[in-house]
Design a protein around this motif. Structure first.
Motif, PDB file in Angstrom:
ATOM      1  N   LYS A 133      -8.199  -2.945   7.290  1.00 36.33           N
ATOM      2  CA  LYS A 133      -6.983  -2.897   6.677  1.00 36.33           C
ATOM      3  C   LYS A 133      -7.106  -1.648   5.944  1.00 36.33           C
ATOM      4  O   LYS A 133      -7.657  -1.225   4.799  1.00 36.33           O
ATOM      5  CB  LYS A 133      -6.777  -3.967   5.767  1.00 36.33           C
ATOM      6  CG  LYS A 133      -6.406  -5.408   6.520  1.00 36.33           C
ATOM      7  CD  LYS A 133      -6.291  -6.323   5.494  1.00 36.33           C
ATOM      8  CE  LYS A 133      -6.254  -7.684   6.309  1.00 36.33           C
ATOM      9  NZ  LYS A 133      -6.406  -8.713   5.400  1.00 36.33           N
TER      10      LYS A 133
ATOM     11  N   ASN B  43      -4.564   1.787   4.833  1.00 40.82           N
ATOM     12  CA  ASN B  43      -3.059   2.396   4.504  1.00 40.82           C
ATOM     13  C   ASN B  43      -1.946   1.640   5.196  1.00 40.82           C
ATOM     14  O   ASN B  43      -1.193   1.865   5.857  1.00 40.82           O
ATOM     15  CB  ASN B  43      -3.016   3.780   4.967  1.00 40.82           C
ATOM     16  CG  ASN B  43      -3.838   4.472   4.522  1.00 40.82           C
ATOM     17  OD1 ASN B  43      -4.621   4.319   3.473  1.00 40.82           O
ATOM     18  ND2 ASN B  43      -4.011   5.908   4.935  1.00 40.82           N
ATOM     19  N   GLY B  44      -2.034   0.176   4.984  1.00 48.08           N
ATOM     20  CA  GLY B  44      -1.060  -0.835   5.457  1.00 48.08           C
ATOM     21  C   GLY B  44      -1.182  -1.103   6.902  1.00 48.08           C
ATOM     22  O   GLY B  44      -0.688  -1.917   7.576  1.00 48.08           O
ATOM     23  N   HIS B  45      -2.058  -0.377   7.562  1.00 45.34           N
ATOM     24  CA  HIS B  45      -2.417  -0.519   8.930  1.00 45.34           C
ATOM     25  C   HIS B  45      -3.400  -1.822   9.222  1.00 45.34           C
ATOM     26  O   HIS B  45      -4.263  -1.814   8.328  1.00 45.34           O
ATOM     27  CB  HIS B  45      -3.047   0.421   9.722  1.00 45.34           C
ATOM     28  CG  HIS B  45      -2.137   1.630   9.786  1.00 45.34           C
ATOM     29  ND1 HIS B  45      -1.083   1.880  10.601  1.00 45.34           N
ATOM     30  CD2 HIS B  45      -1.918   2.824   8.732  1.00 45.34           C
ATOM     31  CE1 HIS B  45      -0.492   3.186  10.548  1.00 45.34           C
ATOM     32  NE2 HIS B  45      -1.321   3.774   9.253  1.00 45.34           N
ATOM     33  N   GLU B  46      -3.391  -2.558  10.056  1.00 43.04           N
ATOM     34  CA  GLU B  46      -4.331  -3.546  10.510  1.00 43.04           C
ATOM     35  C   GLU B  46      -4.971  -3.251  11.650  1.00 43.04           C
ATOM     36  O   GLU B  46      -4.399  -3.479  12.778  1.00 43.04           O
ATOM     37  CB  GLU B  46      -3.709  -5.025  10.370  1.00 43.04           C
ATOM     38  CG  GLU B  46      -4.849  -5.998  10.273  1.00 43.04           C
ATOM     39  CD  GLU B  46      -4.280  -7.447   9.708  1.00 43.04           C
ATOM     40  OE1 GLU B  46      -3.656  -7.894  10.530  1.00 43.04           O
ATOM     41  OE2 GLU B  46      -4.143  -7.719   8.643  1.00 43.04           O
TER      42      GLU B  46
END
Ligand code: C2E
Ligand code: CA
Ligand code: CA
Length: 954
Positions: A640, A642-645
């Motif tokens: 996880k 910067n808001g990415h998964e």
């Protein structure tokens, strides 16, 4: 006296001398005046007086002599007249004019009639002493030779005799004299005798007047004679009576003299010449026959004139002495002070620094001695001065050096301590305090080992001191401890200091606190050895660590492994989402890896998305696979960021030392190759570098998976191998041996899957299954054959350690209703050695429940007799390997023999397993082991085969 000497020392020598001379002179005056003068005066006076007395006596004697002469002459004249007259008368007799009697008578009358002075008379003696003629006729014819003077008369017959005589009626004797003439024809000693004073009138002063006048005493002294009534009998210039003669003081001089008769008087007269009043002295003597006094007189000043002279002389001498004292003392003083002053000048010259100044005085006196001493002193002094100058220069230089060293000592960055020979600190510098935190005062007299940290062993210090003793020097890094307890590294140099005889006297320790340096070094080292992004060791450090691990593994004969990890789709992420995010992914990756592996494992980033993990002490490849799978699983979770998964899988390449390479480079390279293989196989997986190993692992993995399923699907069966007692020939027990029957009918040996089951923990369930089965079968066998056989069940180590074991057994026994007494648990020797106390406790519990215990594969471990005694065991089962080799190797037979003997000693049953031949059975029988298990009698068989086997047995 003290004061005097003090005053003297304040005066100049010349003044002292003047004073001394004057004092001595004055002293002499006092002495002369007080002592010598009276003495001299006395002597002079006595002498003069004696002279006066002598003169007086001489004159008196002279007068006396004159008297004597005149007496004698007178008596002689009488005597001679008498003799002449008698002669004449005798002539008349001779001539016949007269008869002898007439003649004698005539002579007698003539003699007796003759007057001599006032009382004098004549008499005649016969030479026999009788009186021939005497005025007193009564005395004629009487012998009077008893008187002394008569005897003298008789002896002399002629001449003059003086004697003293007192008539019988008179008291005092008076001086008498007689003159004798001898008239031989008649034997008459004709004596004219008279009192001597009868003749005074006969003495004529004129006879000696001139003589007396000639006597001179001194200048004006003279002799005079006075008689009765101050009649001047003889005097140089006075005659007649001097009745009223007084001196100027009214003293009646002559009458006093006359009264005193003998002695001395003084009186005063006015000198006719000088008209001066002068004292006179007169010494006088009495002449009793004449009633005269002879006197000598003179002026006293004439007597004392010499004395006066003496006084004048003394005064003059004193004056001269005093006059001379000054120049003399000046002379003497100068003779002393001038050379002294010269010397003083030399001294002050020397004091001003002229050390070449010398005295030329070479006189033999004290000052000369002093001068020579001065010169000697100056010579010495100059020598000393010269040495001193050199020494001062040396000292100044050394002082300068010392100050310089002190500056260095005090300002050095390095801590410096100086210790004595015994190693006690005698000096330490400020840097010492700065570095160690100890004040200098605190450490003086202490041993530097107060700084000692516990980072070095005894050997370290021993070696250090050995080197110091041997070479006098040591340099090295050492860890010490500050006062606050913090330990720190220092670069220490210790040097021994020697004295002139090369004996060690001190040690100097100079040290530099290298904490900062160390930490910088560490930092640099860290930086050069670590990856900046993740902080993980880089390739350099990794290679270093692998090399170290290899040498360790080689020593300990262990294995080590490398995991080469590469993220599968990192390039895509990096390109699409940016390097910053990529970096975060890498950091998270590093964290994920770190969470899985232990401290001793090394995780390193080689660069990019490539990581290498080094695992030491690898048991086998399966252990590695386990780790690999855990690692892969860790990557199944999403990142996880910067808001990415994001899902980032990874591929692993695995190498093993020594199998896949013997140096770090090869191992890394091969792991890399293996990693690519994993990628080729479809990523998100791992690949062992060697194919066969890879295959083996794969197969094992498959089995493991299958085993899990087998447990779930219950693909297991229990086979039973009968045990025979060859003594009785009967089957007495069975061993339960698990079998895995795969759906395809393939039977897999427990030797293959039991270790896997142990590793995975599946053994617990498998074990429970075997136990349950055995219990059930026990009843079935009893029911079908009537035989109540002992069933042996194998229990693995993991089972024994499992906390539920007792509980599980209890449940099974309770549920199946089997006889625990007829169930035996087989455990291996190695299991006994592991966690002994706990094992003993568990085994005791099992034993208490009624189960028997057997040691399986006995002889492969290292059990000792004493050791076995600790456990509640009933049976030893000799390992198959000994039985197999027994017939071929005598050695194995002896081992079997030992085991059999041992079991007998321990009162244990003994079983031999794996007996395949009759020969083996024969040997065992011979050795005394009758319980046999092996293919010779029966193979493990399923229950449906077992029942008929048992029934058909015999
Ligand atoms: P083990 O306990 O030593 O069992 C004896 C092994 O020797 C058995 O092999 C047996 O078949 C074999 N054997 C018996 N007589 C002879 C013979 O004359 N010649 C030869 N060559 N072999 C003979 P198996 O059944 O393959 O078992 C292997 C090992 O697996 C056992 O060794 C035991 O350690 C383990 N095992 C078997 N069943 C179980 C079980 O239920 N639980 C546990 N934990 N281990 C088991
Ligand atoms: Ca066994
Ligand atoms: Ca065995």
């Amino acid at each position: 006296m003290m004061k005097l000497s003090i005053i003297m020392t304040r005066l100049k020598i010349r003044s002292r001398l003047t004073l001394s001379f004057s004092a001595i002179t004055i002293f002499a005056i006092i002495l002369c005046a007080g002592t010598i003068y009276p003495l001299v005066k006395n002597i002079v006076q006595n002498n003069i007086e004696n002279e006066l007395i002598n003169t007086t006596s001489t004159v008196a004697d002279m007068v006396q002599a004159a008297i004597n002469v005149s007496v004698r002459n007178h008596l002689r004249a009488v005597s001679e007249t008498n003799l002449q007259n008698i002669q004449t008368i005798y002539e008349e007799y001779k001539s016949g004019e007269l008869t002898e009697a007439e003649a004698k008578n005539k002579a007698e009358k003539l003699i007796l009639n003759q007057k001599i002075g006032k009382k004098g008379y004549n008499y005649c003696l016969h030479s026999n002493g009788s009186i021939a003629v005497h005025p007193n006729s009564k005395l004629v014819g009487i012998n009077v030779d008893n008187f002394d003077f008569i005897q003298k008369q008789l002896a002399l017959k002629t001449g003059y005799i003086e004697y003293d005589w007192a008539n019988p009626n008179e008291g005092d004797k008076k001086a008498k004299a007689l003159f004798m003439a001898y008239f031989k024809p008649w034997d008459w000693i004709i004596s004219a005798s008279a009192y001597r004073n009868d003749f005074v009138s006969l003495v004529n002063a004129e006879d000696f007047r001139e003589k007396i006048k000639a006597v001179r005493l001194g200048k004006s002294g003279y002799v005079f004679i006075i008689g009765k009534d101050e009649e001047v009998i003889v005097h140089p210039w006075i005659s007649g009576t001097m009745k009223e003669f007084y001196d100027i003081l009214g003293y009646q001089v002559l009458s006093d003299i006359y009264q005193k008769k003998n002695g001395k008087i003084k009186y005063n007269l006015v000198d006719q010449n000088s008209k001066k009043n002068r004292e006179k002295i007169a010494i006088f003597k009495y002449l009793p026959e004449m009633d005269w006094i002879v006197a000598s007189s003179m002026y006293t000043d004439e007597i004392y004139y010499p004395l006066k002279q003496i006084i004048y002389f003394i005064i003059f001498s004193i004056f001269i002495s005093l006059v001379l004292a000054l120049p003399l003392s000046a002379l003497i003083g100068n003779s002393i002070t001038i050379p002294i002053n010269k010397l003083v000048a030399l001294f002050s010259d020397a004091a001003k620094g002229n050390w070449t100044t010398r005295s030329k005085n070479n006189s033999p006196d004290e000052i000369g001695v002093l001068s020579r001493k001065f010169n000697k002193f100056m010579d010495d002094f100059q020598g000393i001065q010269c040495n001193l100058s050199t020494e001062v220069a040396t000292r100044q230089e050394s002082e300068y050096q010392r100050k310089l060293f002190e500056e260095v000592f005090n300002n050095a960055m390095e801590g410096i301590t100086i210790t004595d020979f015994n190693g006690n600190i005698i000096k330490a510098n400020p840097a010492f305090t700065t570095i160690t935190g100890y004040d200098v005062d605190e450490v003086i007299g202490k041993n530097p080992n107060i700084l000692k940290s516990n980072k070095h062993g005894k050997d370290f210090y021993k070696t250090m001191w050995e080197e110091i003793v041997e070479t006098g020097h040591w340099v090295g890094e050492i860890w010490n401890r500050r006062k606050n307890g913090e330990s720190f590294p220092e670069l220490l140099s210790i040097s021994a200091i020697h004295d002139s005889s090369n004996e060690t006297t001190h040690y100097v320790a100079v040290f530099h606190d290298i904490t900062e340096m160390k930490s910088k070094e560490k930092q640099i080292k860290y930086q050069s050895h670590h990856d900046a992004l993740t902080g993980l060791p880089n390739r350099v450090l990794l290679i270093d660590r692998i090399a170290m691990a290899i040498s360790r593994a080689r020593r300990q004969n262990t294995k080590l492994s490398l995991f080469y990890l590469d993220l599968d789709n990192f390039k895509t992420i990096n390109d699409s989402l940016g390097h910053a995010l990529g970096d975060i992914i890498l950091q998270i990756t590093a964290n994920r890896i770190s969470e899985i592996f232990g401290n001793q494992d090394i995780i390193s980033r080689l660069g990019g998305d490539e990581f290498v993990i080094m695992i030491e002490d690898v048991k086998d490849e399966f252990h590695l696979i386990n780790q690999a799978e855990i690692l892969l699983k860790a990557f199944s979770k999403p990142y996880k960021v910067n808001g990415h998964e994001l899902y980032v899988s990874t591929s692993l390449g695995i190498t093993l030392y020594p199998d896949d390479g013997e140096d770090p480079g090869t191992l890394i390279k091969n792991a890399d190759i293996a990693m690519y293989q994993a990628k080729e196989e479809g990523k998100n997986g791992y690949h062992m570098f060697k194919q066969e190993m890879h295959d083996r692992i794969e197969r094992r993995l498959n089995i493991e998976n299958a085993l899990r399923q087998a447990v779930n699907k219950n693909e297991f069966a229990v086979f039973y191998q009968p045990k025979v007692n060859i003594k009785t020939g009967k089957v007495y027990g069975l061993e339960a041996l698990i079998r895995w029957v795969q759906p395809n009918g393939e039977v897999i040996s427990p030797a293959e899957f039991i270790p896997l089951a142990e590793e995975t923990g599946l053994i617990i369930d498998i074990g429970k299954f075997v136990f349950k089965e055995s219990c059930i079968i026990q009843r079935e066998i009893i029911e079908k054959t009537g035989l109540n056989l002992i069933i042996s069940i194998n229990v693995s180590g993991r089972q024994l350690k499992h906390h539920d074991l007792i509980e599980d057994i209890k449940n099974i026994v309770d549920n199946s209703g089997c006889h625990s007494k007829k169930i035996e648990l087989e455990i291996t020797e190695s299991m006994l050695m592991d966690n002994t106390e706990k094992t003993i406790a568990t085994l005791n519990q099992i034993s208490a429940m009624g189960f028997s215990l057997s040691i399986d594969d006995f002889g492969t471990g290292y059990s000792s007799l004493a050791y076995l005694k600790k456990f509640p065991i009933n049976t030893l089962k000799i390992d198959r390997s000994f039985i197999t080799d027994m017939a071929d190797h005598g050695e194995d037979e002896s081992i079997v023999q030992t085991i059999i003997d041992m079991s007998k000693n321990l009162k244990l049953k003994v079983v031999a397993e794996g007996v395949e031949t009759k020969e083996q059975a024969e040997i065992l029988k011979k050795l005394g082991c009758y319980r046999i298990q092996g293919y010779l009698y029966a193979k493990p068989m399923p229950i449906n085969e077992l029942i008929p086997f048992l029934i058909n047995w015999e």
